[in-house]
Write a protein that holds these residues in place. Structure first.
Motif, PDB file in Angstrom:
ATOM      1  N   THR A 118     -97.401  18.708  21.571  1.00 27.35           N
ATOM      2  CA  THR A 118     -97.473  19.988  22.284  1.00 27.35           C
ATOM      3  C   THR A 118     -98.889  20.528  22.285  1.00 27.35           C
ATOM      4  O   THR A 118     -99.571  20.499  21.271  1.00 27.35           O
ATOM      5  N   LEU A 119     -99.313  21.036  23.431  1.00 27.44           N
ATOM      6  CA  LEU A 119    -100.564  21.777  23.555  1.00 27.44           C
ATOM      7  C   LEU A 119    -100.215  23.229  23.834  1.00 27.44           C
ATOM      8  O   LEU A 119     -99.492  23.530  24.790  1.00 27.44           O
ATOM      9  N   GLU A 120    -100.714  24.133  22.980  1.00 29.21           N
ATOM     10  CA  GLU A 120    -100.515  25.571  23.186  1.00 29.21           C
ATOM     11  C   GLU A 120    -101.859  26.215  23.457  1.00 29.21           C
ATOM     12  O   GLU A 120    -102.827  25.976  22.736  1.00 29.21           O
ATOM     13  N   ILE A 121    -101.906  27.047  24.504  1.00 34.43           N
ATOM     14  CA  ILE A 121    -103.110  27.797  24.841  1.00 34.43           C
ATOM     15  C   ILE A 121    -102.828  29.273  24.595  1.00 34.43           C
ATOM     16  O   ILE A 121    -101.846  29.826  25.088  1.00 34.43           O
ATOM     17  N   ASP A 122    -103.713  29.905  23.804  1.00 33.19           N
ATOM     18  CA  ASP A 122    -103.565  31.310  23.450  1.00 33.19           C
ATOM     19  C   ASP A 122    -104.837  32.044  23.846  1.00 33.19           C
ATOM     20  O   ASP A 122    -105.945  31.570  23.557  1.00 33.19           O
ATOM     21  N   LEU A 123    -104.699  33.168  24.530  1.00 38.64           N
ATOM     22  CA  LEU A 123    -105.859  33.993  24.860  1.00 38.64           C
ATOM     23  C   LEU A 123    -106.196  34.849  23.648  1.00 38.64           C
ATOM     24  O   LEU A 123    -105.328  35.496  23.070  1.00 38.64           O
ATOM     25  N   TYR A 124    -107.460  34.861  23.283  1.00 45.20           N
ATOM     26  CA  TYR A 124    -107.931  35.397  22.008  1.00 45.20           C
ATOM     27  C   TYR A 124    -108.833  36.598  22.236  1.00 45.20           C
ATOM     28  O   TYR A 124    -109.615  36.633  23.191  1.00 45.20           O
ATOM     29  N   ASP A 125    -108.777  37.560  21.344  1.00 45.12           N
ATOM     30  CA  ASP A 125    -109.652  38.731  21.369  1.00 45.12           C
ATOM     31  C   ASP A 125    -110.827  38.472  20.434  1.00 45.12           C
ATOM     32  O   ASP A 125    -110.656  38.387  19.224  1.00 45.12           O
ATOM     33  N   LEU A 126    -112.022  38.311  21.008  1.00 44.45           N
ATOM     34  CA  LEU A 126    -113.219  38.019  20.210  1.00 44.45           C
ATOM     35  C   LEU A 126    -113.777  39.246  19.491  1.00 44.45           C
ATOM     36  O   LEU A 126    -114.569  39.116  18.568  1.00 44.45           O
ATOM     37  N   THR A 127    -113.381  40.427  19.935  1.00 44.78           N
ATOM     38  CA  THR A 127    -113.928  41.641  19.329  1.00 44.78           C
ATOM     39  C   THR A 127    -113.265  41.901  17.987  1.00 44.78           C
ATOM     40  O   THR A 127    -112.174  41.412  17.705  1.00 44.78           O
TER      41      THR A 127
END
Length: 192
Positions: A118-127
């Motif tokens: 499985t490949l999971e893509i998560d949008l991340y908060d860099l702040t």
């Protein structure tokens, strides 16, 4: 060699697998050390969760059979040898911007890469402002998440972060037949 119990490879430390042997790690590994070196003809197999930003050196093959959480949100992971993602593997790639390694997770693999699991893509908060404000990808954004000498196989399951209205993900395998690196590229496309 079978290794049981959690392993923390901290800054300045090394784990070395050599002599044509296979070392199997059954529990979790945090790799922020100088290296995990897998010498030519040797193998390292990881069944637990593997995370951290350390390099994998040597021309041997590294097998990930459990959860793979690269970086310390995010990082570019260098792997000199080959890499295999097993059937039960779960790879999480965090994307917080457009800069490889600085703002999104990626792998630079000197040998061959075999994909599965499985490949999971998560949008991340860099702040670090205490407000949850994950990265907002735009049409045409690209993310080269894997580069390798050759890429074989495909993921069995994709779990992709939701994007804005009318946007979706496309995963392409850019295969070069003249000997330069193959690339697995995520692109934000129109879903209309």
């Amino acid at each position: 060699t079978d290794v049981y119990g959690n392993v923390a490879n901290e800054a300045g430390s090394s784990i070395i697998v050599s002599g044509g042997s296979t070392s199997t790690f059954y529990d979790d590994v945090v790799h922020n050390g100088a290296e995990i070196r897998v010498s030519d003809g040797s193998q390292a197999v990881f069944f637990g969760t593997v995370k951290g930003a350390g390099a994998y050196t040597g021309s041997g093959t590294v097998f990930f059979e459990g959860d793979l959480l690269p970086g310390n949100s995010p990082a570019l992971i260098s792997m000199e040898g080959g890499m295999v993602l097993g059937t039960e593997s779960h790879t999480l790639i965090e994307i917080g911007g457009l800069l490889m390694g600085d703002e999104y997770d990626a792998f630079d693999i000197g040998g061959d890469l075999t994909l599965d699991g499985t490949l999971e893509i998560d949008l991340y908060d860099l702040t670090d402002d205490g407000i949850d404000n994950p990265f907002s990808a735009s049409l045409g954004d690209t993310f080269d998440i894997f580069s390798a000498e050759n890429i074989y196989g495909d993921f069995d399951l994709l779990t992709l972060a939701l994007l804005g209205d009318g946007l979706g993900w496309q995963l392409d395998y850019l295969v070069d037949e003249i000997g330069s690196a193959d690339i697995a590229r995520l692109t934000v496309v129109s879903s209309v």
